[in-house]
Design an enzyme around this catalytic site. Structure first.
Site, PDB file in Angstrom:
ATOM      1  N   LYS A 256      17.940   2.466   6.909  1.00 38.48           N
ATOM      2  CA  LYS A 256      16.740   1.705   6.540  1.00 38.48           C
ATOM      3  C   LYS A 256      16.928   1.212   5.114  1.00 38.48           C
ATOM      4  CE  LYS A 256      11.853   2.361   5.245  1.00 38.48           C
ATOM      5  NZ  LYS A 256      10.618   3.181   5.346  1.00 38.48           N
ATOM      6  N   ASP A 261       8.880  -1.241  -0.887  1.00 38.48           N
ATOM      7  CA  ASP A 261       7.862  -1.104   0.167  1.00 38.48           C
ATOM      8  C   ASP A 261       6.469  -1.062  -0.456  1.00 38.48           C
ATOM      9  OD1 ASP A 261       6.383  -0.620   2.416  1.00 38.48           O
ATOM     10  OD2 ASP A 261       7.121   1.429   2.744  1.00 38.48           O
ATOM     11  N   LYS A 268      -0.202  -0.331   0.043  1.00 43.71           N
ATOM     12  CA  LYS A 268      -0.242   1.065  -0.422  1.00 43.71           C
ATOM     13  C   LYS A 268      -1.150   1.187  -1.638  1.00 43.71           C
ATOM     14  CE  LYS A 268       4.453   2.547   0.854  1.00 43.71           C
ATOM     15  NZ  LYS A 268       4.046   3.610   1.767  1.00 43.71           N
ATOM     16  N   ASP A 279      13.039   3.049  -1.218  1.00 44.50           N
ATOM     17  CA  ASP A 279      12.870   2.951   0.230  1.00 44.50           C
ATOM     18  C   ASP A 279      14.086   2.331   0.926  1.00 44.50           C
ATOM     19  OD1 ASP A 279      11.196   3.769   2.268  1.00 44.50           O
ATOM     20  OD2 ASP A 279      10.176   1.844   2.430  1.00 44.50           O
ATOM     21  N   ASP A 338       2.599  -0.982   6.983  1.00 44.91           N
ATOM     22  CA  ASP A 338       3.306  -0.011   6.152  1.00 44.91           C
ATOM     23  C   ASP A 338       4.251   0.871   6.974  1.00 44.91           C
ATOM     24  OD1 ASP A 338       4.063   1.274   3.872  1.00 44.91           O
ATOM     25  OD2 ASP A 338       2.243   2.480   3.659  1.00 44.91           O
ATOM     26  N   GLU A 340       6.875   0.067   8.455  1.00 42.89           N
ATOM     27  CA  GLU A 340       7.836  -1.037   8.601  1.00 42.89           C
ATOM     28  C   GLU A 340       9.265  -0.549   8.844  1.00 42.89           C
ATOM     29  OE1 GLU A 340       7.076   0.298   5.795  1.00 42.89           O
ATOM     30  OE2 GLU A 340       9.072   0.538   4.939  1.00 42.89           O
ATOM     31  N   ARG A 342      10.467   1.683  10.801  1.00 44.19           N
ATOM     32  CA  ARG A 342      10.783   1.805  12.227  1.00 44.19           C
ATOM     33  C   ARG A 342      10.997   0.435  12.872  1.00 44.19           C
ATOM     34  NH1 ARG A 342       5.294   5.073  13.198  1.00 44.19           N
ATOM     35  NH2 ARG A 342       5.827   5.690  11.080  1.00 44.19           N
TER      36      ARG A 342
HETATM   37  N1  BES Z   1       8.470   4.296   2.973  1.00 45.53           N
HETATM   38  C1  BES Z   1       7.324   4.900   3.542  1.00 45.53           C
HETATM   39  C2  BES Z   1       7.474   6.404   3.705  1.00 45.53           C
HETATM   40  C3  BES Z   1       7.461   7.232   2.451  1.00 45.53           C
HETATM   41  C4  BES Z   1       6.270   7.590   1.858  1.00 45.53           C
HETATM   42  C5  BES Z   1       8.635   7.706   1.940  1.00 45.53           C
HETATM   43  C6  BES Z   1       6.281   8.398   0.742  1.00 45.53           C
HETATM   44  C7  BES Z   1       8.629   8.512   0.835  1.00 45.53           C
HETATM   45  C8  BES Z   1       7.465   8.861   0.237  1.00 45.53           C
HETATM   46  C9  BES Z   1       7.047   4.329   4.926  1.00 45.53           C
HETATM   47  O1  BES Z   1       7.393   3.015   5.115  1.00 45.53           O
HETATM   48  C10 BES Z   1       5.578   4.454   5.151  1.00 45.53           C
HETATM   49  O2  BES Z   1       4.842   3.884   4.402  1.00 45.53           O
HETATM   50  N2  BES Z   1       5.199   5.210   6.163  1.00 45.53           N
HETATM   51  C11 BES Z   1       3.840   5.437   6.452  1.00 45.53           C
HETATM   52  C12 BES Z   1       3.697   5.422   7.949  1.00 45.53           C
HETATM   53  C13 BES Z   1       2.274   5.384   8.433  1.00 45.53           C
HETATM   54  C14 BES Z   1       1.640   4.068   8.073  1.00 45.53           C
HETATM   55  C15 BES Z   1       2.283   5.584   9.916  1.00 45.53           C
HETATM   56  C16 BES Z   1       3.445   6.801   5.893  1.00 45.53           C
HETATM   57  O3  BES Z   1       4.263   7.703   5.891  1.00 45.53           O
HETATM   58  O4  BES Z   1       2.317   6.927   5.420  1.00 45.53           O
HETATM   59 ZN    ZN Z   2       5.888   1.651   4.543  1.00 37.91          ZN
HETATM   60 ZN    ZN Z   3       8.990   2.331   3.955  1.00 36.36          ZN
END
Ligand code: BES
Ligand code: ZN
Ligand code: ZN
Length: 497
Positions: A256, A261, A268, A279, A338, A340, A342
């Site tokens: 990824k 992000d 966010k 990210d 967010d 994204e 996946r």
């Molecule tokens: N890049 C983030 C995940 C992340 C968050 C990594 C904090 C490291 C620290 C990812 O793209 C994301 O935002 N995931 C969301 C998914 C949710 C919207 C289902 C998350 O983890 O909140």
């Molecule tokens: Zn995200």
């Molecule tokens: Zn992300």
């Protein structure tokens, strides 16, 4: 830092002396070539109990008549493992100062080749700082230190080649860190692709192919395109092929690579958003691993795919509610922009099937939920094959990078297919088990062999490095910033297991 192995008995410059707890004097086997006054200085410190040799502790002795020394603790001799040697090596590097001079000699007490190698690895891993963006005064001009590890004659050639390997692997780890630490205004999809392209010129056994934005649209990479289209810095896919003419199935790594992000339209919150420059840690892991393999002269075939995009809110960005068609043909209802990672990975994983790999491993800073589950101590590890998952777990243990088994349950998969208008959805029904629903989403995009409808799914593992790619306070192999985690795990998996 320059690190060499030598069977000579001389101690040049400052002596580095790793010691077990309970030593009241310099071990006999370390005495050769040691100036008498330095030896008695160390003996005094040890017999007075002023240095207890606890794990990772160090003590510097300056001002003696006959040279300087750094004592470093290995803990109790009957409990000491190669991990402790690695940590002791890192502790020495962390404590190096100008006063130690530019020449140092390590002298072990019968440690064995593997442990001496681990110490050297720790020294080199910790020898990293990211200061590309700091002005430099002439004064803090770094001195290049040269370190010699002395060993017995009959150990020298084995230790030399081990240290050579670790030197190459460290280059991969440091590359992964450099990519991750680079600020997001200077690290975006095109820059990453250019770097890969330039990198490939250094090796005649690697090829890099870049699938640019227009080609990604034409190819039908709907996940990658949807995530990246909101940014002026357009997405791309980078494919690395090493030793591509070698026959047979090979490992395939997918990363990824979200260079920043923001969350997109599902923006966010502001606090710590700067950390989302990391990210792209999955793509950095993959690139770093290819560097480690190339540096150590790996002769097998390996393929890697990185999915690069910047996730931005804009009038061109995807919206919550959009339905996209991924490379696999499956449609996804985007319920949260967010989630994204996946989406870009769905295209990377599907593309992987074209190479008919032995197995696929993806790396992603995928979910905050994984950090909730495992903290910064272990990577989340999922697989559609229990034995394969165990192999990765064991490779991680071997090099001191923990990857913890997590479940792929049918219920999680069901949760991700429950869209009213599309084949799948990119968000779970609730927030519970968020790291598992993300893994279950990915599984749907792992192709069957030959893309056969009822065929066997390709062996696959998913590693969520959201908690381990940066932010670990207990990882003593670095000061701060990107860790470069799992370059060593996967190098070990591919070359030794
Ligand atoms: N890049 C983030 C995940 C992340 C968050 C990594 C904090 C490291 C620290 C990812 O793209 C994301 O935002 N995931 C969301 C998914 C949710 C919207 C289902 C998350 O983890 O909140
Ligand atoms: Zn995200
Ligand atoms: Zn992300």
């Amino acid at each position: 830092m320059e690190l060499n192995v030598s069977a000579s008995e001389n101690i040049n410059g400052t002596l580095i002396l790793p010691l077990f707890e309970g030593n009241e004097s310099v071990p006999e086997s370390c005495e050769v070539g040691m100036p008498t006054s330095l030896k008695s200085q160390i003996n005094r410190v040890l017999s007075d109990g002023d240095f207890k040799a606890k794990k990772k502790s160090t003590m510097t002795l300056l001002g003696g008549e006959d040279g300087k020394a750094i004592l470093v603790g290995l803990g109790k001799s009957d409990e000491c493992t190669s991990h402790d040697y690695r940590k002791a090596g890192a502790a020495v590097t962390a404590g190096l100062k100008k006063s130690h001079g530019s020449e140092l000699t390590v002298r072990f007490d019968d440690a064995g080749v593997a442990n001496m190698g681990a110490f050297a690895e720790g020294m080199m891993l910790r020898d990293y700082s990211y200061d590309n963006y700091k002005q430099k005064d002439d004064e803090d001009e770094e001195i290049e230190v040269s370190i010699r590890i002395t060993c017995a004659e009959d150990e020298a050639s084995e230790l030399t080649s081990l240290v050579d390997d670790y030197r190459g692997i460290c280059k991969g780890v440091h590359l992964s860190r450099d990519l991750g630490n680079c600020p997001p205004n200077d690290m975006y999809p095109e820059v990453f692709a250019d770097m890969a392209w330039e990198w490939a010129k250094d090796y005649d056994n690697v090829d890099v192919t870049i699938i640019n934005y227009d080609q990604a649209i034409k190819a039908g990479m709907g996940g990658l395109v949807a995530v990246g289209m909101g940014s002026a810095r357009k997405p791309c896919m980078v494919i690395f092929e090493m030793n591509k003419t070698v026959e047979g199935r090979c490992p395939l790594l997918v990363g990824k690579g979200i260079t920043f992000d923001t969350g997109g339209i599902s923006l966010k919150p502001g606090s710590n958003m700067d950390e989302m420059k990391y990210d792209m840690g999955g793509s950095a892991t993959v690139f770093g691993t290819m560097e480690a393999l190339a540096q150590t002269g790996h002769e097998g075939k390996v393929v890697a795919i990185t999915c690069m995009a910047e996730n931005m809110p804009s009038s061109n960005a995807q919206r919550p509610g959009d339905v996209i068609t991924t490379l696999s043909g499956k449609t996804v209802e985007v319920l949260n922009t967010d989630a994204e990672g996946r989406l870009v990975l769905s295209d990377g994983l599907w593309k992987a099937g074209e190479f008919d790999p032995e197995y696929i491993i993806d790396f992603a800073t995928l979910t905050g939920a994984c950090v909730v589950a495992l903290g910064h101590e272990a990577t989340g590890l999922w697989s559609n094959d229990d034995d394969f998952r165990t192999r990765i777990h064991e490779a991680g243990n071997e090099v001191g990078e923990l990857a913890w088994p997590m479940p792929l349950l049918p219920a999680f998969e069901k949760e991700m297919t429950n869209s009213k208008i599309a084949d799948t959805r990119n968000l779970g029904a609730g927030r519970w088990g968020g790291a598992n629903t993300a893994a279950a989403f990915l599984k749907q995009f792992v192709p069957n062999r030959g893309y056969e409808k009822d065929g066997e799914q390709i062996t696959w593992a998913h590693m969520d490095i959201a908690g381990t790619y940066w932010g670990s306070k207990t990882n003593t192999m670095l000061k701060d910033g990107a860790t470069g985690v799992h370059v060593r795990t996967i190098h070990h998996l591919i070359t030794k297991s």
